[in-house]
Design an enzyme around this catalytic site. Sequence first.
Site, PDB file in Angstrom:
ATOM      1  N   ASP A   1       0.855  -1.171   0.000  1.00  0.00           N
ATOM      2  CA  ASP A   1       0.000   0.000   0.000  1.00  0.00           C
ATOM      3  C   ASP A   1       0.908   1.244   0.000  1.00  0.00           C
ATOM      4  OD1 ASP A   1      -2.358   1.662   0.542  1.00  0.00           O
ATOM      5  OD2 ASP A   1      -1.489   1.846   2.556  1.00  0.00           O
TER       6      ASP A   1
ATOM      7  N   ASP B   1      -0.243   5.048   0.736  1.00  0.00           N
ATOM      8  CA  ASP B   1      -0.502   6.107   1.717  1.00  0.00           C
ATOM      9  C   ASP B   1      -0.645   5.530   3.122  1.00  0.00           C
ATOM     10  OD1 ASP B   1      -0.573   8.181  -0.270  1.00  0.00           O
ATOM     11  OD2 ASP B   1      -2.505   7.376  -0.887  1.00  0.00           O
TER      12      ASP B   1
ATOM     13  N   THR C   1      -2.336   0.830  -4.922  1.00  0.00           N
ATOM     14  CA  THR C   1      -2.874   1.959  -4.163  1.00  0.00           C
ATOM     15  C   THR C   1      -4.231   2.420  -4.688  1.00  0.00           C
ATOM     16  OG1 THR C   1      -2.421   4.268  -3.531  1.00  0.00           O
ATOM     17  CG2 THR C   1      -1.406   3.507  -5.564  1.00  0.00           C
TER      18      THR C   1
ATOM     19  N   CYS D   1      -5.849   2.361  -8.452  1.00  0.00           N
ATOM     20  CA  CYS D   1      -7.268   2.385  -8.819  1.00  0.00           C
ATOM     21  C   CYS D   1      -7.743   3.826  -8.748  1.00  0.00           C
ATOM     22  CB  CYS D   1      -8.077   1.511  -7.866  1.00  0.00           C
ATOM     23  SG  CYS D   1      -9.857   1.861  -7.988  1.00  0.00           S
TER      24      CYS D   1
ATOM     25  N   HIS E   1     -10.782   4.802  -9.352  1.00  0.00           N
ATOM     26  CA  HIS E   1     -12.258   4.792  -9.269  1.00  0.00           C
ATOM     27  C   HIS E   1     -12.749   5.087  -7.860  1.00  0.00           C
ATOM     28  CE1 HIS E   1     -11.038   1.696 -12.400  1.00  0.00           C
ATOM     29  NE2 HIS E   1     -11.597   2.664 -13.107  1.00  0.00           N
TER      30      HIS E   1
ATOM     31  N   CYS F   1     -15.810  -0.829  -9.380  1.00  0.00           N
ATOM     32  CA  CYS F   1     -14.784  -1.513 -10.172  1.00  0.00           C
ATOM     33  C   CYS F   1     -14.345  -2.781  -9.450  1.00  0.00           C
ATOM     34  CB  CYS F   1     -13.595  -0.580 -10.377  1.00  0.00           C
ATOM     35  SG  CYS F   1     -12.783  -0.176  -8.823  1.00  0.00           S
TER      36      CYS F   1
ATOM     37  N   LYS G   1      -9.296  -1.583  -3.587  1.00  0.00           N
ATOM     38  CA  LYS G   1      -9.182  -2.428  -2.396  1.00  0.00           C
ATOM     39  C   LYS G   1     -10.362  -2.133  -1.465  1.00  0.00           C
ATOM     40  CE  LYS G   1      -5.066  -0.663  -1.768  1.00  0.00           C
ATOM     41  NZ  LYS G   1      -3.797  -0.284  -1.096  1.00  0.00           N
TER      42      LYS G   1
HETATM   43 MG    MG Z   1      -3.033   3.194   3.416  1.00  0.00          MG
HETATM   44 ZN    ZN Z   2     -10.791   0.595  -9.630  1.00  0.00          ZN
END
Ligand code: MG
Ligand code: ZN
Length: 207
Positions: free
Chosen positions: A14, A16, A56, A95, A97, A110, A114
């Site tokens: 990941d 952030d 991410t 991603c 979206h 989508c 995640k």
């Molecule tokens: Mg994070």
């Molecule tokens: Zn997505």
Amino acid sequence: MPVNTDKRPAVFLDKDGTLIENVPVVGDTVTVHVLPGVVDGLRLLHQAGYLLVVVTNQGGVAQGLFTEEYVKHMEQGLRLALSARQIPLAGFYYCPHHPEGIVPSYAVQCLCRKPKPGLLLRAASDLGIDLDRSWMIGDILHDVEAGRWAGCRTVLLDHGNETEWEMNETRWPDYLADGMVHAAALIVNAPSSASSRLSTSQEADDD
Ligand SMILES: [Mg+2]
Ligand SMILES: [Zn+2]
């Protein structure tokens, strides 16, 4: 089960709150300050033979907060910060979206946001990754769940960023770590695959 030597193990990361601080985007400025321990932890994983792949959620694109171009600048900044320390990123998948976004083309349900595993599965297909020998490291349980759905083992970084703790069986991490060095040490010392761990515990149950 024989190890597929054509495929390589990866550690999915990941971004952030895991690699860099979780700060809101302000204007077009791209700042990349990796968190303490990230360089040493990633170096350990790289030297142990793991591909390093960022996965991410960048739902801010769908929310109109920044553009995909901004995300690509962030990718370049992160790649530069790490390659300057001899740590190559094998991939950077995001991603853009968000189901409640305001930019119509991105405001969709989508398969890559995640906790869905789409980013990991796409990376595995592109890069020839053995998911059974791979790991996901993140700072919230959505990361854990995405890793689990992809068939990986998972480490949750205890950075205080998970605040809801909605647990179910897909959201239990294999390990909890207090930083990237700790996470890397747990991974390099773990059994070589998720399935070997499962068969070991089954044998223990039979005794
Ligand atoms: Mg994070
Ligand atoms: Zn997505």
